[in-house]
Motif scaffolding. Structure first.
Motif, short mmCIF file in Angstrom:
data_model
loop_
_atom_site.label_atom_id
_atom_site.label_comp_id
_atom_site.label_asym_id
_atom_site.label_seq_id
_atom_site.Cartn_x
_atom_site.Cartn_y
_atom_site.Cartn_z
N SER A 139 1.09 -1.17 -0.02
CA SER A 139 0.10 -0.56 -0.16
C SER A 139 1.51 1.53 0.27
N THR A 140 0.10 2.53 -0.16
CA THR A 140 0.66 3.72 -0.11
C THR A 140 1.38 3.82 0.90
N GLY A 141 1.16 3.59 2.79
CA GLY A 141 1.51 3.94 3.61
C GLY A 141 2.66 3.39 4.03
N GLN A 142 3.07 1.88 3.49
CA GLN A 142 3.84 1.26 3.64
C GLN A 142 4.84 0.67 2.47
N LYS A 143 4.70 1.98 1.46
CA LYS A 143 5.88 2.03 0.38
C LYS A 143 6.56 3.08 0.90
N LYS A 144 5.81 3.96 1.69
CA LYS A 144 5.92 5.20 2.59
C LYS A 144 7.23 5.02 3.01
N ARG A 145 6.83 3.45 4.08
CA ARG A 145 7.94 3.42 4.49
C ARG A 145 9.08 2.64 4.62
N ARG A 171 -1.78 6.33 13.43
CA ARG A 171 -0.56 6.01 14.06
C ARG A 171 0.38 6.25 14.12
N GLY A 172 0.20 5.82 12.34
CA GLY A 172 1.87 5.96 11.55
C GLY A 172 2.55 7.28 11.01
N GLN A 173 1.76 8.24 11.18
CA GLN A 173 2.13 9.53 11.72
C GLN A 173 2.65 9.97 12.44
N ASP A 333 0.78 3.39 29.30
CA ASP A 333 -0.62 4.09 28.87
C ASP A 333 0.05 4.74 28.00
N PHE A 334 0.83 5.76 27.63
CA PHE A 334 1.13 6.31 25.97
C PHE A 334 2.22 5.43 24.99
N GLU A 335 1.63 5.48 24.30
CA GLU A 335 2.34 5.60 23.00
C GLU A 335 3.69 6.05 22.75
N SER A 336 1.98 7.35 21.98
CA SER A 336 2.36 7.82 21.30
C SER A 336 2.60 9.49 21.84
N ASP A 337 2.50 10.77 22.12
CA ASP A 337 2.60 11.46 21.98
C ASP A 337 3.21 12.13 23.75
N VAL A 338 4.44 11.04 23.99
CA VAL A 338 4.52 10.42 25.01
C VAL A 338 5.13 11.78 25.75
N ILE A 339 5.61 12.37 25.65
CA ILE A 339 6.26 13.34 26.16
C ILE A 339 5.53 14.18 27.20
N ASP A 340 3.97 14.43 26.22
CA ASP A 340 3.30 16.05 26.46
C ASP A 340 2.69 15.07 27.30
#
Ligand SMILES: Nc1ncnc2c1ncn2[C@@H]1O[C@H](COP(=O)(O)OP(=O)(O)OP(=O)(O)O)[C@@H](O)[C@H]1O
Ligand SMILES: [Mg+2]
Length: 385
Positions: A139-145, A171-173, A333-340
């Motif tokens: 997929s496009t997103g997979q190609k990007k990765r 999530r990818g973003q 509890d947080f796996e993204s935006d962890v510091i904030d």
């Protein structure tokens, strides 16, 4: 030292379209720079000049003090890694593995090292297991990765991403933004192009606004987005936090404040009441990054000490940190935006345990210190391992 300097660069396509006009740009070593501009403003054309795909028609592009010429293209391509806007322009090999191996093989690294880098890079972008798949089946997103993995595998000092967020799911973003921060914490200079004002304002140290092939404005995000004229003159908009802030001001929800917010934390900071509570604490556990051996290099007995803590919330940032938290049976509890998220929890009085990979651990303490300095608060932090 400047990582990149662009001096009076102009460029016209063969059909006569002038895509760049007298562009000047300077990117400091180790900084995060965002080129923000609407469609057709010249971002991709500019980026093709940053690693010698296009050579200047007039003007100069200087990388680490050396002007790009036909003669030093090999050096430039190993120093500046460019991830194309459209992965189809970048991927060409019959399988994902061949594609990601191409760059490091060309650097004439030993086969073992190439294997290692390909494995690590695919893991970082979450594409382990796709090694034998032809890129055109992705997929496009997979190609990007995969395209990003190919550049990471070359380990260039400067990384240039043309529209890195486009085509990725939310999530990818978030993962990609985290990866950009991780690379930056390792010392890489990062340049991205984007039309995402929310991302650019929260992420960049410096923003360049490009409009019809010209640099319309340059500055720290707080300067750019406090200037209404600049934002209105370009085909961009204010970041959501700035819009909410303006509404809050207009409705008298808080007093007029000098500094516009660039993140939700900044916004909360401007609200009344939050300063009255006692702040919580942030414990930081440093897990070796992928290059330092990752989870395999951890002293498990030492790490198990964290199980005696009783945090209100736990976060994990970076691939190896997430793996280690799982290994200990800790559900983050947080796996993204962890510091904030951690700072926000600490403002409310909660204690937070943060697992961070490699250089990202320093990023946590730096951001907490910066927050304390700006807000006059005292969120305590302690490095456990
Ligand atoms: N191969 C080409 N031939 C002629 N004109 C081109 C070519 N590629 C781009 N242009 C023109 O150059 C200008 C800048 O294009 P460019 O792709 O650099 O913009 P961009 O800021 O990257 O846009 P986007 O946000 O859509 O990616 C546009 O006016 C575009 O039409
Ligand atoms: Mg483009």
């Amino acid at each position: 030292m400047h990582a990149i300097e662009v001096c009076n660069l102009s460029y016209s396509y063969p059909d006569g379209t002038q895509a760049l006009k007298e562009v000047n740009l300077s990117v400091e070593d180790g900084k995060k720079t965002a080129i923000l501009g609407p469609n057709g403003s010249g971002k991709s054309t500019l980026f093709y000049h940053l690693n010698g795909i296009f050579l200047p028609q007039t003007g100069r592009v200087i990388v680490k003090g050396r002007e790009i010429t036909k003669k030093n293209l090999d050096w430039i391509r190993s120093t500046v890694g460019l991830v194309f806007q459209n992965p189809d322009d970048q991927l060409f090999a019959p399988t994902v593995k061949d594609d990601v191996s191409f760059g490091p093989s060309n650097l004439r690294l030993p086969g073992e090292e190439v294997e290692k880098r390909v494995g690590e890079s695919l893991e970082i972008v979450g594409m382990t297991g796709f090694e034998r798949v032809p890129p055109h089946h992705l997929s496009t997103g997979q190609k990007k990765r995969v395209a990003i993995a190919g550049i990471l595998a070359m380990d260039p000092e400067i990384l240039v991403f043309d529209e890195p967020l486009s085509g990725l799911d939310p999530r990818g973003q978030t993962e990609l933004i985290e990866l950009l921060d991780e690379l930056n914490a390792e010392g890489k200079t990062i340049v991205v192009s984007t039309h995402d004002v929310d991302f650019a304002s929260a992420w960049a140290d410096e923003i360049y606004l490009l409009q019809r092939g010209m640099v319309y404005a340059r500055g720290h995000p707080s300067e750019i987005f406090s200037n209404e004229d600049v934002v209105r003159a370009t085909d961009l908009r204010f970041p959501v936090v700035v819009k909410v802030h303006k509404e809050f001001e207009a409705h008298g929800i808080y007093e007029k404040v000098d500094r516009i917010p660039l993140s939700i934390i900044d916004l909360v900071e401007n609200l009344n009441g939050s300063e009255k509570r006692e702040s919580g604490k942030i414990w930081v556990v440093r897990i070796p990054g992928m290059k330092e051996g990752g989870a395999d290099a951890v002293n498990l007995d030492e790490l198990k000490k964290v199980l005696d803590l009783d945090p209100d919330k736990t976060g994990a940032m970076g691939t190896t940190a997430k793996a280690c938290a799982k290994m200990l049976g800790i559900e983050s509890d947080f796996e993204s935006d962890v510091i904030d998220s951690a700072i926000s929890e600490a403002i409310r009085g909660g204690n937070v345990l943060v697992f961070a990979s490699g250089g990202m651990s320093d990023l946590v303490s730096r951001r907490v210190e910066e927050y304390n300095r700006k807000s006059g608060k005292t969120i305590r932090w302690e490095r456990l391992i």
